[in-house]
Write a protein that holds these residues in place. Structure first.
Motif, PDB file in Angstrom:
ATOM      1  N   ALA A  94      58.027  35.317  28.348  1.00 19.54           N
ATOM      2  CA  ALA A  94      57.420  35.780  27.469  1.00 19.54           C
ATOM      3  C   ALA A  94      55.959  34.825  27.667  1.00 19.54           C
ATOM      4  O   ALA A  94      54.928  35.550  27.826  1.00 19.54           O
ATOM      5  CB  ALA A  94      57.466  35.406  26.180  1.00 19.54           C
ATOM      6  N   ASP A  95      55.654  33.343  27.892  1.00 14.80           N
ATOM      7  CA  ASP A  95      55.356  32.783  28.202  1.00 14.80           C
ATOM      8  C   ASP A  95      54.079  32.687  29.801  1.00 14.80           C
ATOM      9  O   ASP A  95      53.071  33.486  29.709  1.00 14.80           O
ATOM     10  CB  ASP A  95      54.857  31.537  27.821  1.00 14.80           C
ATOM     11  N   SER A  96      55.158  33.163  30.591  1.00 16.33           N
ATOM     12  CA  SER A  96      54.206  33.888  32.055  1.00 16.33           C
ATOM     13  C   SER A  96      53.657  34.418  32.001  1.00 16.33           C
ATOM     14  O   SER A  96      52.874  34.760  32.303  1.00 16.33           O
ATOM     15  CB  SER A  96      56.089  33.306  33.271  1.00 16.33           C
ATOM     16  N   THR A  97      54.112  35.740  31.685  1.00  9.33           N
ATOM     17  CA  THR A  97      53.600  36.999  31.077  1.00  9.33           C
ATOM     18  C   THR A  97      52.484  36.919  30.592  1.00  9.33           C
ATOM     19  O   THR A  97      51.621  37.447  30.562  1.00  9.33           O
ATOM     20  CB  THR A  97      55.030  38.466  30.159  1.00  9.33           C
ATOM     21  N   ALA A  98      52.129  36.358  29.129  1.00  7.03           N
ATOM     22  CA  ALA A  98      50.454  36.819  28.926  1.00  7.03           C
ATOM     23  C   ALA A  98      49.657  35.601  30.008  1.00  7.03           C
ATOM     24  O   ALA A  98      48.634  35.474  29.919  1.00  7.03           O
ATOM     25  CB  ALA A  98      51.142  35.878  27.506  1.00  7.03           C
ATOM     26  N   GLN A  99      50.190  34.616  30.583  1.00  9.37           N
ATOM     27  CA  GLN A  99      49.022  33.753  31.161  1.00  9.37           C
ATOM     28  C   GLN A  99      49.181  34.807  32.455  1.00  9.37           C
ATOM     29  O   GLN A  99      48.027  34.272  32.501  1.00  9.37           O
ATOM     30  CB  GLN A  99      50.402  32.812  32.307  1.00  9.37           C
ATOM     31  N   MET A 100      49.874  35.180  33.323  1.00  9.51           N
ATOM     32  CA  MET A 100      49.899  36.191  34.456  1.00  9.51           C
ATOM     33  C   MET A 100      48.552  37.017  33.631  1.00  9.51           C
ATOM     34  O   MET A 100      47.418  37.527  33.707  1.00  9.51           O
ATOM     35  CB  MET A 100      50.971  36.932  34.820  1.00  9.51           C
ATOM     36  N   LEU A 106      41.111  38.606  32.936  1.00  9.17           N
ATOM     37  CA  LEU A 106      40.145  37.254  32.361  1.00  9.17           C
ATOM     38  C   LEU A 106      39.239  37.393  34.213  1.00  9.17           C
ATOM     39  O   LEU A 106      37.886  37.039  34.186  1.00  9.17           O
ATOM     40  CB  LEU A 106      39.830  36.777  31.716  1.00  9.17           C
ATOM     41  N   HIS A 107      39.281  36.969  35.161  1.00 13.18           N
ATOM     42  CA  HIS A 107      39.369  36.186  36.126  1.00 13.18           C
ATOM     43  C   HIS A 107      39.717  36.741  36.846  1.00 13.18           C
ATOM     44  O   HIS A 107      38.236  37.067  38.438  1.00 13.18           O
ATOM     45  CB  HIS A 107      40.013  34.864  36.808  1.00 13.18           C
ATOM     46  N   ILE A 108      40.783  37.444  37.987  1.00  9.42           N
ATOM     47  CA  ILE A 108      40.986  38.142  38.810  1.00  9.42           C
ATOM     48  C   ILE A 108      40.661  39.343  38.839  1.00  9.42           C
ATOM     49  O   ILE A 108      40.094  39.969  40.437  1.00  9.42           O
ATOM     50  CB  ILE A 108      42.576  37.712  39.624  1.00  9.42           C
ATOM     51  N   LEU A 109      40.930  40.266  38.210  1.00 11.01           N
ATOM     52  CA  LEU A 109      41.403  41.877  38.335  1.00 11.01           C
ATOM     53  C   LEU A 109      39.772  41.944  38.474  1.00 11.01           C
ATOM     54  O   LEU A 109      38.826  42.774  38.897  1.00 11.01           O
ATOM     55  CB  LEU A 109      41.216  42.758  37.558  1.00 11.01           C
ATOM     56  N   LYS A 146      40.611  21.472  36.571  1.00 12.02           N
ATOM     57  CA  LYS A 146      41.417  21.461  38.360  1.00 12.02           C
ATOM     58  C   LYS A 146      42.942  22.160  37.679  1.00 12.02           C
ATOM     59  O   LYS A 146      43.509  23.394  38.218  1.00 12.02           O
ATOM     60  CB  LYS A 146      42.153  20.682  38.723  1.00 12.02           C
ATOM     61  N   ALA A 147      43.162  22.435  36.652  1.00 11.61           N
ATOM     62  CA  ALA A 147      43.927  23.236  36.255  1.00 11.61           C
ATOM     63  C   ALA A 147      44.342  24.332  35.783  1.00 11.61           C
ATOM     64  O   ALA A 147      44.804  25.174  36.225  1.00 11.61           O
ATOM     65  CB  ALA A 147      45.266  22.555  34.453  1.00 11.61           C
ATOM     66  N   MET A 148      42.526  24.858  35.261  1.00 12.95           N
ATOM     67  CA  MET A 148      43.093  25.979  34.765  1.00 12.95           C
ATOM     68  C   MET A 148      42.619  27.089  36.669  1.00 12.95           C
ATOM     69  O   MET A 148      42.860  28.014  36.639  1.00 12.95           O
ATOM     70  CB  MET A 148      40.912  26.679  34.686  1.00 12.95           C
ATOM     71  N   LEU A 149      41.741  26.229  37.245  1.00 13.02           N
ATOM     72  CA  LEU A 149      41.158  26.617  38.485  1.00 13.02           C
ATOM     73  C   LEU A 149      43.070  26.818  39.328  1.00 13.02           C
ATOM     74  O   LEU A 149      43.332  28.161  40.531  1.00 13.02           O
ATOM     75  CB  LEU A 149      41.086  25.844  39.494  1.00 13.02           C
ATOM     76  N   GLY A 150      43.936  25.921  39.161  1.00 14.63           N
ATOM     77  CA  GLY A 150      45.220  26.332  39.790  1.00 14.63           C
ATOM     78  C   GLY A 150      45.724  27.596  39.533  1.00 14.63           C
ATOM     79  O   GLY A 150      47.310  28.475  39.704  1.00 14.63           O
ATOM     80  N   ASN A 151      45.825  27.484  37.962  1.00 11.48           N
ATOM     81  CA  ASN A 151      46.258  28.414  37.243  1.00 11.48           C
ATOM     82  C   ASN A 151      45.855  30.337  37.994  1.00 11.48           C
ATOM     83  O   ASN A 151      46.893  30.940  37.916  1.00 11.48           O
ATOM     84  CB  ASN A 151      46.301  28.925  35.413  1.00 11.48           C
ATOM     85  N   ILE A 152      44.511  30.261  37.878  1.00 14.74           N
ATOM     86  CA  ILE A 152      44.120  31.649  39.104  1.00 14.74           C
ATOM     87  C   ILE A 152      44.548  31.287  40.495  1.00 14.74           C
ATOM     88  O   ILE A 152      45.097  33.103  41.079  1.00 14.74           O
ATOM     89  CB  ILE A 152      42.079  31.237  38.617  1.00 14.74           C
TER      90      ILE A 152
END
Length: 396
Positions: A94-100, A106-109, A146-152
């Motif tokens: 559930a956490d991975s789904t919400a993060q993706m 918010l960022h990629i699309l 850096k962590a947020m950029l890493g998530n993207i």
């Protein structure tokens, strides 16, 4: 009585009807996609716009999921296919789904959604990362860590790697891109003096459930593990020794609890003797709260609950630590104390088996525990003191 649907002029495939004196809208369209006739239909919309938006989205997604020409995939269309496959296979928590979902929405699309998958290139992507690095908040501080950029980066790279696996792409143009941020990373280091100051303030000013919640991370427990402690988690011996069985975790996206991070996280840990009395008091208060709300707690009920016997929200522990930080002037957060546990245990390597420390923390590898060792200022001073006494003085 059969519902009568009436066409809305100027809006093909949209109909209105009446239900219990309310005027509602229906969207319906039959469409052939790759030789298959699909019927898109849904009732109950409050406005024409809602109905049209839903219909357009359904048709767009159906087209995306039925693409047969690899060159026609956009980032958005492949994301929909990728997302559906991951949800269907149960690969994501559930956490991975919400993060993706959040990262793509918010960022990629917004930036790459309509870009052909095969046209995503290193230069445009690096330019985008540079934009994010230079984005400021209202107080002129960097917005993205850096962590947020890493998530993207990880999210888009995972999508591209999946496309490679499925033969849509040949290579990943985003490989080996260095991630930097102007935002300073959150410190994972705390000195013994700061640690003791915070602990002293907490024990003097917190009590009951709040104090128990605050203290459990000092035993190396993860945030979600603390919030997931149930009545059956607690084991108390006749001599007063207390243990916790870590089997569940509660997170923002899994408020009812989920399995722990991995099989190595399932463990039985001894409670600090100084914390046992605090946890015992928290159990008493928790049972009383359930009783006051006409409930008897079951073994599967959570301990950390509100006056109304409702499990505290995952973020409650974060806010508790913020209050302590504000009161003491020392910035602390739950995971910092997990790092501190590993750091302080590392200082006693002559007395503690590193494998035992790793098992206590629920790490698969000792190397992960070593990464948690952030060191201390006192430790750095000790290095130079020992070097002077053991090397330089002997040499002299």
């Amino acid at each position: 009585m059969k519902t009568k649907y009436i066409s809305v002029k100027g809006h093909p495939h949209i109909y209105y009807y009446h239900n219990d004196k309310n005027k509602l809208y229906r969207a319906r369209q039959k469409k052939t996609i790759n030789g298959q006739v699909l019927d898109f239909v849904k009732n109950g919309f409050s406005t024409i716009k809602e109905a049209e938006t839903w219909l357009n989205k359904q048709i767009s997604e159906a087209n995306d999921l039925n693409i047969t020409d690899p060159t026609k995939f956009t980032v958005k269309s492949y994301w929909r296919l990728y997302y559906k496959e991951k949800i269907g296979s149960g690969d994501w928590t559930a956490d991975s789904t919400a993060q993706m979902e959040r990262v793509f929405r918010l960022h990629i699309l917004p930036r790459f959604g309509n870009t052909k998958l095969r046209e995503v290139n290193r230069m445009s992507y690096r330019a985008y990362l540079n934009e994010l690095r230079n984005t400021k908040k209202e107080d002129s501080t960097p917005k993205y860590s850096k962590a947020m950029l890493g998530n993207i980066h990880k999210a888009l790279s995972a999508l591209i790697n999946d496309a490679i696996y499925n033969g849509i792409l040949i290579s990943n143009p985003l490989k080996q891109i260095e991630l930097r941020s102007q935002k300073q990373a959150r410190s994972k280091q705390i000195s013994h003096a700061e640690y003791n100051k915070v602990l002293s303030w907490a024990t003097d000013n917190l009590n009951g459930i709040k104090l128990a919640m605050f203290l459990l991370p000092t035993m190396g427990m993860r945030h979600g593990e603390v919030m997931g402690v149930m009545f059956k988690s607690v084991e108390e011996k006749s001599d007063g020794t207390m243990y916790l069985h870590i089997t569940r975790a509660r997170t923002q996206n899994a408020p009812q609890g989920k399995s722990t991070k991995n099989v190595y996280s399932v463990r039985r840990i001894k409670v600090f003797p100084s914390c046992a009395a605090v946890l015992r008091e928290a159990l008493r208060i928790s049972r009383l709260r359930y009783k006051n709300n006409n409930r008897l707690p079951s073994p599967d009920d959570f301990i950390f609950v509100s006056e109304k016997a409702r499990p505290y929200d995952y973020s409650r522990l974060t806010y508790l630590y913020r209050d302590v930080s504000k009161a003491t002037g020392v910035h602390v957060y739950p995971h910092l104390f997990r790092h501190a546990f590993a750091t302080f245990a590392n200082e006693m390597r002559g007395e503690l088996n590193p494998r035992d420390v790793s098992n206590y923390l629920g790490h698969k590898n000792i190397s992960m525990t070593d990464q948690y060792n952030a060191g201390t200022d006192e430790g750095k001073d000790k290095v130079i003191d020992l070097m002077e006494s053991e090397v330089f003085r002997k040499k002299a």
